[in-house]
Design a protein around this motif. Structure first.
Motif, PDB file in Angstrom:
ATOM      1  N   LEU A  36       0.857  -1.179   0.000  1.00 46.74           N
ATOM      2  CA  LEU A  36       0.000   0.000   0.000  1.00 46.74           C
ATOM      3  C   LEU A  36       0.893   1.229   0.000  1.00 46.74           C
ATOM      4  O   LEU A  36       1.776   1.344   0.850  1.00 46.74           O
ATOM      5  N   ALA A  37       0.705   2.113  -0.944  1.00 46.27           N
ATOM      6  CA  ALA A  37       1.522   3.316  -1.023  1.00 46.27           C
ATOM      7  C   ALA A  37       0.654   4.549  -0.802  1.00 46.27           C
ATOM      8  O   ALA A  37      -0.444   4.651  -1.341  1.00 46.27           O
ATOM      9  N   TRP A  38       1.179   5.492  -0.037  1.00 44.48           N
ATOM     10  CA  TRP A  38       0.474   6.723   0.282  1.00 44.48           C
ATOM     11  C   TRP A  38       1.461   7.881   0.258  1.00 44.48           C
ATOM     12  O   TRP A  38       2.562   7.770   0.791  1.00 44.48           O
ATOM     13  N   GLY A  39       1.090   8.976  -0.364  1.00 42.84           N
ATOM     14  CA  GLY A  39       1.919  10.173  -0.334  1.00 42.84           C
ATOM     15  C   GLY A  39       2.475  10.531  -1.695  1.00 42.84           C
ATOM     16  O   GLY A  39       1.907  10.197  -2.737  1.00 42.84           O
ATOM     17  N   ILE A  40       3.624  11.203  -1.684  1.00 44.27           N
ATOM     18  CA  ILE A  40       4.259  11.708  -2.894  1.00 44.27           C
ATOM     19  C   ILE A  40       4.590  10.551  -3.837  1.00 44.27           C
ATOM     20  O   ILE A  40       5.204   9.569  -3.436  1.00 44.27           O
TER      21      ILE A  40
ATOM     22  N   SER B 204       1.607   6.491  -6.778  1.00 44.46           N
ATOM     23  CA  SER B 204       1.291   5.623  -7.917  1.00 44.46           C
ATOM     24  C   SER B 204       2.568   5.072  -8.547  1.00 44.46           C
ATOM     25  O   SER B 204       2.578   3.954  -9.068  1.00 44.46           O
ATOM     26  N   ALA B 205       3.664   5.813  -8.475  1.00 43.60           N
ATOM     27  CA  ALA B 205       4.947   5.308  -8.971  1.00 43.60           C
ATOM     28  C   ALA B 205       5.436   4.154  -8.102  1.00 43.60           C
ATOM     29  O   ALA B 205       6.023   3.186  -8.601  1.00 43.60           O
ATOM     30  N   TRP B 206       5.200   4.225  -6.796  1.00 41.26           N
ATOM     31  CA  TRP B 206       5.541   3.108  -5.911  1.00 41.26           C
ATOM     32  C   TRP B 206       4.703   1.887  -6.252  1.00 41.26           C
ATOM     33  O   TRP B 206       5.202   0.768  -6.290  1.00 41.26           O
ATOM     34  N   ASP B 207       3.437   2.103  -6.494  1.00 44.15           N
ATOM     35  CA  ASP B 207       2.548   1.008  -6.882  1.00 44.15           C
ATOM     36  C   ASP B 207       3.077   0.326  -8.148  1.00 44.15           C
ATOM     37  O   ASP B 207       3.202  -0.897  -8.202  1.00 44.15           O
TER      38      ASP B 207
ATOM     39  N   THR C  67      -1.216  -4.640  -5.095  1.00 44.03           N
ATOM     40  CA  THR C  67      -0.718  -3.290  -4.831  1.00 44.03           C
ATOM     41  C   THR C  67      -1.866  -2.298  -4.901  1.00 44.03           C
ATOM     42  O   THR C  67      -2.786  -2.439  -5.707  1.00 44.03           O
ATOM     43  N   THR C  68      -1.797  -1.297  -4.041  1.00 42.28           N
ATOM     44  CA  THR C  68      -2.776  -0.212  -4.060  1.00 42.28           C
ATOM     45  C   THR C  68      -2.045   1.101  -3.784  1.00 42.28           C
ATOM     46  O   THR C  68      -0.992   1.109  -3.150  1.00 42.28           O
ATOM     47  N   TRP C  69      -2.611   2.187  -4.289  1.00 35.85           N
ATOM     48  CA  TRP C  69      -2.083   3.496  -3.943  1.00 35.85           C
ATOM     49  C   TRP C  69      -3.233   4.351  -3.473  1.00 35.85           C
ATOM     50  O   TRP C  69      -4.374   4.158  -3.859  1.00 35.85           O
ATOM     51  N   HIS C  70      -2.913   5.281  -2.589  1.00 34.83           N
ATOM     52  CA  HIS C  70      -3.941   6.029  -1.863  1.00 34.83           C
ATOM     53  C   HIS C  70      -3.593   7.514  -1.846  1.00 34.83           C
ATOM     54  O   HIS C  70      -3.341   8.084  -0.791  1.00 34.83           O
TER      55      HIS C  70
ATOM     56  N   ASP D  94      -5.446  10.259  -2.527  1.00 37.52           N
ATOM     57  CA  ASP D  94      -6.438  11.236  -2.080  1.00 37.52           C
ATOM     58  C   ASP D  94      -7.051  10.874  -0.727  1.00 37.52           C
ATOM     59  O   ASP D  94      -8.161  11.304  -0.416  1.00 37.52           O
ATOM     60  N   GLU D  95      -6.333  10.107   0.060  1.00 44.21           N
ATOM     61  CA  GLU D  95      -6.842   9.692   1.363  1.00 44.21           C
ATOM     62  C   GLU D  95      -5.977  10.285   2.470  1.00 44.21           C
ATOM     63  O   GLU D  95      -4.815  10.607   2.256  1.00 44.21           O
ATOM     64  N   THR D  96      -6.549  10.375   3.648  1.00 48.96           N
ATOM     65  CA  THR D  96      -5.780  10.843   4.803  1.00 48.96           C
ATOM     66  C   THR D  96      -4.886   9.718   5.307  1.00 48.96           C
ATOM     67  O   THR D  96      -5.111   8.534   4.999  1.00 48.96           O
ATOM     68  N   LEU D  97      -3.892  10.082   6.064  1.00 45.11           N
ATOM     69  CA  LEU D  97      -3.020   9.090   6.681  1.00 45.11           C
ATOM     70  C   LEU D  97      -3.832   8.136   7.550  1.00 45.11           C
ATOM     71  O   LEU D  97      -3.629   6.917   7.510  1.00 45.11           O
ATOM     72  N   GLU D  98      -4.775   8.664   8.283  1.00 39.65           N
ATOM     73  CA  GLU D  98      -5.619   7.830   9.143  1.00 39.65           C
ATOM     74  C   GLU D  98      -6.384   6.789   8.336  1.00 39.65           C
ATOM     75  O   GLU D  98      -6.485   5.628   8.740  1.00 39.65           O
ATOM     76  N   LYS D  99      -6.935   7.204   7.211  1.00 35.83           N
ATOM     77  CA  LYS D  99      -7.712   6.275   6.375  1.00 35.83           C
ATOM     78  C   LYS D  99      -6.849   5.183   5.775  1.00 35.83           C
ATOM     79  O   LYS D  99      -7.257   4.023   5.703  1.00 35.83           O
ATOM     80  N   VAL D 100      -5.661   5.527   5.313  1.00 38.81           N
ATOM     81  CA  VAL D 100      -4.805   4.498   4.713  1.00 38.81           C
ATOM     82  C   VAL D 100      -4.292   3.525   5.770  1.00 38.81           C
ATOM     83  O   VAL D 100      -4.174   2.327   5.511  1.00 38.81           O
TER      84      VAL D 100
END
Length: 119
Positions: free
Chosen positions: A35-39, A42-45, A69-72, A74-80
């Motif tokens: 699961l990737a979140w942040g900057i 999608s490249a991490w995914d 694999t998923t990327w997040h 538009d989500e908050t840190l809490e949600k991811v």
């Protein structure tokens, strides 16, 4: 650890070559859900997807070895973090172990652990 999920949190720039090295290491180590979140999440995914495909020479792979694999973006840190805890089981593989890779400017392991335990 074998058969684990990995939450990748990116709040600072990470070079493409380093990202690819980490992705390959995750797949080889037994990561089955990334699961990737942040900057550039999608490249991490994509990087983990390519690393998985390379391990199996872009061909067939054993059942139970597929890396979801998923990327997040538009989500908050809490949600991811909540998603990482509750929504990452697939097929018959139970992923109870989690590895958190946090590319941040400041130490925040206690915050991430608190969010995960509260989710």
């Amino acid at each position: 650890m074998t058969k684990f999920k990995c939450l990748i949190l990116i709040e600072r720039e990470v070079g493409r070559d380093y990202r690819n090295e980490i992705s390959k290491a995750l797949v080889k180590a037994g990561c089955l859900y990334s699961l990737a979140w942040g900057i550039d999440c999608s490249a991490w995914d994509d990087s983990v997807d390519w690393a998985f495909l390379e391990v199996y020479n872009f061909g067939d792979y054993p059942e139970g070895k597929f890396v979801m694999t998923t990327w997040h973006e538009d989500e908050t840190l809490e949600k991811v973090v909540e998603f990482a805890k509750h929504c990452t089981d697939y097929s018959e593989v139970m992923l109870e172990d989690i590895l958190v890779l946090d590319f941040a400017y400041h130490e925040r392991s206690e915050l991430i652990e608190k969010l995960y335990l509260a989710a």
